[in-house]
Write an enzyme that holds these catalytic residues in place. Structure first.
Site, PDB file in Angstrom:
ATOM      1  N   GLU A  92     -16.625   2.536  22.426  1.00 60.58           N
ATOM      2  CA  GLU A  92     -16.387   1.130  22.134  1.00 60.58           C
ATOM      3  C   GLU A  92     -16.740   0.248  23.334  1.00 60.58           C
ATOM      4  O   GLU A  92     -17.343  -0.810  23.194  1.00 60.58           O
ATOM      5  CB  GLU A  92     -14.919   0.936  21.740  1.00 60.58           C
ATOM      6  CG  GLU A  92     -14.626  -0.398  21.081  1.00 60.58           C
ATOM      7  CD  GLU A  92     -13.302  -0.364  20.330  1.00 60.58           C
ATOM      8  OE1 GLU A  92     -13.320  -0.077  19.122  1.00 60.58           O
ATOM      9  OE2 GLU A  92     -12.246  -0.589  20.953  1.00 60.58           O
ATOM     10  N   LYS A 103      -3.404   5.186   7.815  1.00 60.97           N
ATOM     11  CA  LYS A 103      -4.257   6.327   8.149  1.00 60.97           C
ATOM     12  C   LYS A 103      -4.349   7.303   6.981  1.00 60.97           C
ATOM     13  O   LYS A 103      -5.304   8.055   6.859  1.00 60.97           O
ATOM     14  CB  LYS A 103      -3.720   7.041   9.404  1.00 60.97           C
ATOM     15  CG  LYS A 103      -3.851   6.196  10.676  1.00 60.97           C
ATOM     16  CD  LYS A 103      -5.203   6.386  11.293  1.00 60.97           C
ATOM     17  CE  LYS A 103      -5.567   5.492  12.470  1.00 60.97           C
ATOM     18  NZ  LYS A 103      -4.588   4.777  13.208  1.00 60.97           N
ATOM     19  N   GLU A 151      -7.126   5.833   5.166  1.00 63.34           N
ATOM     20  CA  GLU A 151      -8.378   6.019   5.901  1.00 63.34           C
ATOM     21  C   GLU A 151      -8.943   7.420   5.675  1.00 63.34           C
ATOM     22  O   GLU A 151     -10.156   7.598   5.496  1.00 63.34           O
ATOM     23  CB  GLU A 151      -8.156   5.787   7.400  1.00 63.34           C
ATOM     24  CG  GLU A 151      -9.449   5.814   8.193  1.00 63.34           C
ATOM     25  CD  GLU A 151      -9.217   6.007   9.687  1.00 63.34           C
ATOM     26  OE1 GLU A 151      -9.345   5.033  10.433  1.00 63.34           O
ATOM     27  OE2 GLU A 151      -8.905   7.144  10.098  1.00 63.34           O
TER      28      GLU A 151
HETATM   29  S1  SF4 Z   1      -3.244   1.680  13.092  1.00 65.94           S
HETATM   30 FE1  SF4 Z   1      -2.707  -0.387  12.377  1.00 65.94          FE
HETATM   31  S2  SF4 Z   1      -1.527  -0.023  10.475  1.00 65.94           S
HETATM   32 FE2  SF4 Z   1      -1.592   1.917  11.610  1.00 65.94          FE
HETATM   33  S3  SF4 Z   1       0.289   1.945  12.824  1.00 65.94           S
HETATM   34 FE3  SF4 Z   1      -1.354   1.153  14.132  1.00 65.94          FE
HETATM   35  S4  SF4 Z   1      -1.193  -1.072  13.907  1.00 65.94           S
HETATM   36 FE4  SF4 Z   1      -0.062  -0.169  12.189  1.00 65.94          FE
END
Ligand code: SF4
Ligand code: SF4
Ligand code: FES
Lengths: 669, 168
Positions: free
Chosen positions: A281, A360, A363
């Site tokens: 990144e 997630k 995801e």
């Molecule tokens: S990735 Fe985003 S949705 Fe998941 S725990 Fe972290 S801040 Fe929250």
């Protein structure tokens, strides 16, 4: 303290500070007044009526929506107040399907614990409980509307803190419920799976979808090799689930031992791929900054944020880093490398991840994170779910010896660990950039503040980097609007959906206390401080990974395994509005996108003009013209689809041209 | 390029009307209820996709539009028939046997269990609480026309007339 600025609570004088309501004062006087619908970070709703207290001369008032006045005499424990509270709880118990032993919220349910605390031993009322089916559509959350007490906490969180409004009140009276638009499944609307509605739900009406059984199943399958990655934030909160002090090192060591005892072959740390994420990144950022690429660069490690952008901010998709999240990078690398090393097939390697996060889970189901249909990450469980598995297996967490992680994916620098905190990804990027330019690691205090928005400037040899850090998606959307309006000038923006970052994720043990969140943040910082290495560049296993497989950051191979692309997405699933007469012979479909982005680009005017042309040329009976929502290419709208051909940046002439072509084709064949 | 509008299909006209309605209310969220009212006049109900479109145009979550649409009993979320038959079930009409009328209507309209609208989209049957025509109890309203002092026979005859008019 003057007498005018005081009121009394159960006879005790309490000074009025700047409280907006007497509830806050009562809590300051160490009385835990029961409430369902009051949360200090949300607007006041005043619906649950649990916070009733007696004010001398005024009778009963709802404490959450009554402002303190000097001289008020409050009573919180009169027989009338107590009876009212009890009755409230009984009514709520009677109005839904509150069969505690079978409810996944049992143990952390507010209704259950209040019933216990207030000594409600029987329910004197009986009301018919309406049948309301479960909503199992989402991989992240489970809705059971039959348990909803209509406190509205989830509705307000989703609307006020996340700026989404995926769920709302519908119907009224005894029919009232909380539901997504058109009573669809939550996965068919614009929900981003952050899970904060489940975290704030005081009962079991919205809960985190459990994958525990699936994990136990693969662990019991001798043909599978099951490995696990543990996200940085998990170690900051696991001890809470067992009522233990938050000593992060011991906690992480015990998590490792517990996972091995549960049967995982290898135990790894997502912080390793968090280090790797920064290589990728930060390189992407430096390139854009040096070569005048698209800025600001937004982070991409929060899948809730990414999904929000896909629904609602298609115009910034090119500004979002193409890096996969650390979880996804881990899955991709593990499935690429480990089958060969372990001498097994890809299909027989099962990658489980333990996350603070419900998004997630979603995801992991994205088709782009799979190879030939085999997902890179097979199963995702939350911190809470792992705690339950540990309890289920009878492991005494507090007595477990400390274990150590497997290499190489268990190795990390402090930069990978601080990903758990809001501001952590930014700090890791700053460390990488400084290292890259051969500068000292700057400690940027502002990055560590707990505000939900921070804008700051970091001086580097590349020139000053203007950084924005936000958490909460409503705040993120506000910042994006300001950037688009030219009111905010930033180069790099870190976005996390959850309060305080992933340490406040909805998969963590439930807390609504800012103090607990602060403890977790500090726990993460202690790990960073105690580790030898703090710069992602110092992770020699990551270096090795590059020299052996990935060449260099942003190389072709790195892109293939570690990056992704984004696609605008429909907010609400549906058919579109038909604009043609639907009788007669089958017709050629023509769809006009009238979703948000195309709407702004004049889709309706285009539609009107084309309809007029179609009629003039007498082609109306050959086409089924529809207005639809979102063809998932919002950045290139207005979008029109004739049969299978998609037109971007459509004009009357281009659409009519295509329509005439299709007609001519049809005449030929 | 072409420009003149020739006769467009009804659905296109309706959609054009939605655009007009939104514009006339200045795309203001505060006007959501009158907007939905006007949209319902156009479609005789609130189609889901049109509500999503209204939400998009007003910049509010579709769930909010749905919430408002379900809050007011006046809004219909399902398509209604060409003829909306309302049987008054206010106290006066009830006493004078409005339930018989409802049963007769369900019977002759052959309404399936739990359905209010006939499959051919010709009739929708509803009950309403007091139309304010108690002197005419029991009363039946078909679209805008009030028919008083109804019996099962005269009600059946009304339906027959409409069917004949429709060429059925
Ligand atoms: S990735 Fe985003 S949705 Fe998941 S725990 Fe972290 S801040 Fe929250
Ligand atoms: S998961 Fe997040 S986005 Fe989805 S309904 Fe709950 S609070 Fe809203
Ligand atoms: S907390 Fe006051 S009414 Fe719910």
């Amino acid at each position: 303290m003057t007498a005018e600025k005081t009121l009394t609570i159960d006879g005790l004088p309490v000074a009025i500070q700047d409280e907006k309501n007497i509830l806050e004062m009562i809590r300051r006087a160490h009385i835990e007044l029961p409430t369902f619908c009051y949360h200090s970070e949300l607007s006041v709703y005043g619906a649950c009526r649990l916070c009733m207290v007696e004010v001398e001369g005024r009778g009963l008032v709802a404490a959450c929506s009554t402002a303190p006045e000097p001289g008020m005499k409050l009573r919180t424990q009169t027989p009338q107040v107590r009876e009212l509270r009890k009755m409230n709880i009984e009514l709520l118990l009677a109005s839904g399907n509150h069969d505690c032993p079978t409810c996944s919220k049992s143990g952390s349910c507010k209704l259950q614990s209040l019933a216990e605390r207030l000594g409600v031993t029987k329910v004197r009322f009986h009301a018919p409980v309406p049948e309301r089916p479960l909503d199992t559509s989402s991989p992240s959350i489970l809705r059971d509307p039959s348990k909803c007490i209509l406190c509205g906490d989830c509705v307000r969180f989703c609307d006020e803190i996340q700026g989404i409004g995926a769920i709302g009140f519908t119907h009224r009276g005894s029919q009232s419920m909380v539901a997504p638009a058109f009573n669809k499944g939550i996965a068919e609307v614009d929900c981003v799976n952050c899970g904060q509605c489940a975290a704030i739900c005081p009962v079991g009406a919205i809960t985190v979808k459990s994958d525990i059984e699936k994990v136990f199943d693969v662990l019991g399958d001798p043909s599978k090799t099951v490995i696990v990655q543990v996200a940085p934030a998990v170690r900051s909160a696991m001890a809470e689930a067992f009522g233990l002090p938050n000593d992060t090192f011991t906690t992480m060591g015990r998590i490792v031992t517990a996972l091995r005892r549960l049967g995982f072959k290898k135990v790894y740390d997502t912080s390793f791929t968090a280090d790797l994420t920064i290589w990728e990144e930060a390189t992407e950022f430096i390139n854009r900054k040096q070569k005048g690429g698209k800025l600001p660069l937004f982070t991409s490690c929060c899948p809730a944020w990414v999904k929000l952008a896909e629904h609602d901010l298609p115009e910034i998709l090119d500004n979002i880093s193409s890096c996969r999240s650390p979880q996804a990078m881990f899955g991709s690398l593990a499935k690429e490398i480990l089958p060969g090393e372990l001498g097994i097939q890809r299909e027989d390697l099962v990658v489980v991840s333990v996350m603070p996060c419900t998004a997630k889970k979603f995801e992991a189901t994205r088709p782009e994170f799979a190879v030939d249909g085999n997902p890179d990450t097979d199963l995702v469980i939350t911190t809470q779910e792992l705690a339950r598995m540990i309890q289920d297996a009878g492991l005494l967490f507090g007595e477990l010896p400390v274990g150590s992680l497997d290499m190489p994916f268990g190795f990390k620098t402090g930069a990978g660990v601080i990903f758990a905190n809001s501001g952590g990804v930014s700090e890791a990027v700053v460390r990488y950039v400084a290292g890259h330019l051969g500068e000292e690691n700057p400690v940027v205090q502002e990055l560590r503040s707990d505000k939900n928005r921070r804008i700051l400037e970091v001086p580097t040899k590349l020139g000053a980097i203007r950084m924005g850090v936000v958490y909460g998606l409503a705040e993120a959307q506000r910042l994006v609007k300001e950037i688009q309006a030219g009111q905010s000038d930033v180069d790099f923006v870190e976005v996390m959906a959850c309060p305080g970052g992933c340490i406040g994720g909805a998969g963590q043990p439930v807390t609504h206390s800012a103090a607990t969140r602060e403890q977790r943040t500090q726990a993460i910082r202690r790990v960073d401080a105690a580790l030898d290495l703090h710069c992602p560049q110092e992770n020699h296993y990551v270096k090795e990974m590059y020299s052996e497989r990935l060449e260099s950051p942003n190389s072709h191979q790195a892109h293939h395994l570690l990056h992704t692309h984004y696609q605008s997405r429909k907010r609400i699933q549906g058919e579109g509005i038909s604009l043609s007469d639907m009788t007669g012979t089958p017709k050629i479909p023509v769809s006009f996108c009238v979703g948000t982005a195309c709407h702004l680009r004049g889709a309706e005017v285009l539609l009107k003009k084309v309809m007029a042309c179609v009629d003039q040329e007498d082609l109306g009976d050959r086409f089924d013209i529809r207005a639809t929502f979102c063809m998932e290419s919002c950045d290139r709208g207005p979008t029109v689809k004739v049969d299978d051909i998609v037109l971007h940046g459509a004009t009357v002439d281009s659409v009519m041209g295509l329509i005439r072509e299709v007609v001519a084709e049809g005449a030929k064949g | 390029m072409c420009s003149n509008v020739v006769e467009a299909p009804q659905s296109a006209r309706q959609f054009a009307k939605v655009l007009q309605i939104l514009a006339s209310f200045g795309n203001e969220e505060a006007k959501l209820v009158p907007i939905l009212q006007a949209v319902q006049e156009e479609y005789r109900y609130l189609p889901e996709e049109v509500m999503t479109f209204v939400a998009t145009a007003l910049g509010v979550p579709p769930a909010r539009v749905y919430g408002v649409a379900t809050f007011y009993g006046h809004f219909a979320l399902e398509p209604k028939g060409k003829y909306v038959v309302r049987v008054c079930d206010g106290t006066a009409c009830h006493v004078k046997g409005s339930q018989n009328l409802v049963e007769t209507l369900r019977d002759i309209l052959k309404l399936p269990e739990g359905k209010k609208t006939t499959p051919d989209m010709l009739f929708t049957l509803e009950t309403v609480s007091c139309l304010g025509a108690c002197g005419l109890a029991p009363a039946v309203v078909i679209n805008e026309d009030v028919h008083g002092l109804m019996t099962p026979e005269s009600t059946a005859a009304l339906i027959e007339d409409i069917r004949r008019e429709e060429g059925l």
